[in-house]
Design a protein around this motif. Sequence first.
Motif, PDB file in Angstrom:
ATOM      1  N   MET A   1       0.852  -1.174   0.000  1.00 24.47           N
ATOM      2  CA  MET A   1       0.000   0.000   0.000  1.00 24.47           C
ATOM      3  C   MET A   1       0.900   1.240   0.000  1.00 24.47           C
ATOM      4  SD  MET A   1      -3.214   0.875   2.519  1.00 24.47           S
ATOM      5  CE  MET A   1      -4.214  -0.461   1.906  1.00 24.47           C
ATOM      6  N   GLN A   2       0.690   2.142  -0.950  1.00 28.81           N
ATOM      7  CA  GLN A   2       1.511   3.349  -1.085  1.00 28.81           C
ATOM      8  C   GLN A   2       1.070   4.401  -0.076  1.00 28.81           C
ATOM      9  OE1 GLN A   2       4.285   4.319  -3.219  1.00 28.81           O
ATOM     10  NE2 GLN A   2       4.184   5.883  -1.632  1.00 28.81           N
ATOM     11  N   THR A  72      -7.252   6.061   5.004  1.00 27.34           N
ATOM     12  CA  THR A  72      -6.880   4.854   4.271  1.00 27.34           C
ATOM     13  C   THR A  72      -7.902   4.635   3.174  1.00 27.34           C
ATOM     14  OG1 THR A  72      -5.886   3.878   6.238  1.00 27.34           O
ATOM     15  CG2 THR A  72      -6.428   2.371   4.428  1.00 27.34           C
ATOM     16  N   TYR A  74      -8.770   1.947   0.779  1.00 28.69           N
ATOM     17  CA  TYR A  74      -8.554   0.543   0.465  1.00 28.69           C
ATOM     18  C   TYR A  74      -8.751   0.240  -1.022  1.00 28.69           C
ATOM     19  CZ  TYR A  74      -8.424  -0.034   5.467  1.00 28.69           C
ATOM     20  OH  TYR A  74      -8.067   0.061   6.789  1.00 28.69           O
ATOM     21  N   GLN A  76      -8.108   2.183  -3.529  1.00 26.39           N
ATOM     22  CA  GLN A  76      -6.982   2.714  -4.298  1.00 26.39           C
ATOM     23  C   GLN A  76      -5.635   2.203  -3.773  1.00 26.39           C
ATOM     24  OE1 GLN A  76      -9.436   4.702  -3.044  1.00 26.39           O
ATOM     25  NE2 GLN A  76     -10.368   5.655  -4.802  1.00 26.39           N
ATOM     26  N   HIS A  77      -5.663   1.361  -2.742  1.00 23.68           N
ATOM     27  CA  HIS A  77      -4.456   0.762  -2.159  1.00 23.68           C
ATOM     28  C   HIS A  77      -3.446   1.824  -1.722  1.00 23.68           C
ATOM     29  CE1 HIS A  77      -6.016  -3.068  -3.464  1.00 23.68           C
ATOM     30  NE2 HIS A  77      -6.173  -2.550  -4.672  1.00 23.68           N
ATOM     31  N   CYS A  78      -3.952   2.849  -1.006  1.00 27.32           N
ATOM     32  CA  CYS A  78      -3.049   3.870  -0.500  1.00 27.32           C
ATOM     33  C   CYS A  78      -3.588   4.462   0.794  1.00 27.32           C
ATOM     34  CB  CYS A  78      -2.829   4.984  -1.530  1.00 27.32           C
ATOM     35  SG  CYS A  78      -4.265   6.034  -1.834  1.00 27.32           S
ATOM     36  N   TYR A  79      -2.710   5.153   1.485  1.00 22.70           N
ATOM     37  CA  TYR A  79      -3.116   5.876   2.683  1.00 22.70           C
ATOM     38  C   TYR A  79      -2.454   7.243   2.664  1.00 22.70           C
ATOM     39  CZ  TYR A  79       1.463   4.545   4.545  1.00 22.70           C
ATOM     40  OH  TYR A  79       2.810   4.377   4.722  1.00 22.70           O
TER      41      TYR A  79
END
Length: 138
Positions: A1-2, A72, A74, A76-79
């Motif tokens: 996760m970026q 977060t 989820y 977009q797989h980023c925080y």
Amino acid sequence: MQGYNVLMIFSPDMEQLLLCKRRKDPYKGLSNLVGGKIEPGEAGIEAAYRELAEETGITREHLILHHVMDFTYYLQHCYVEVYAGRLKREVEAAGDENELYWSDLTQDFFDMTLFAGEGNIGHMIEQVKMNRSLFLKD
């Protein structure tokens, strides 16, 4: 996760906020907070100070950053880590990536035709306003 960060930099009197006008997508042409990527293995606070210096020339000598909140995403797989700080004294902000400017806090930061982030900037600013006394101690 970026990981990413956004930085709310306030003037010494807490009456103005440093913003940038985006020169590229996403949010090209809209106002946004400064910030950037957290590199693999880099501590979030160190990334925040690094991005601040790279984008504005403002360093940890000029302010103390406080970790305010995280988002977060989820899908977009980023925080995003959110930091805020009040300048100890007036500082000339300068950078090449985006046009930097100071905005007073009377703006409608929830206006998505002017500001990036789907209203998140307004939400973050309101959180700082509710805890203003913390920043006035620095």
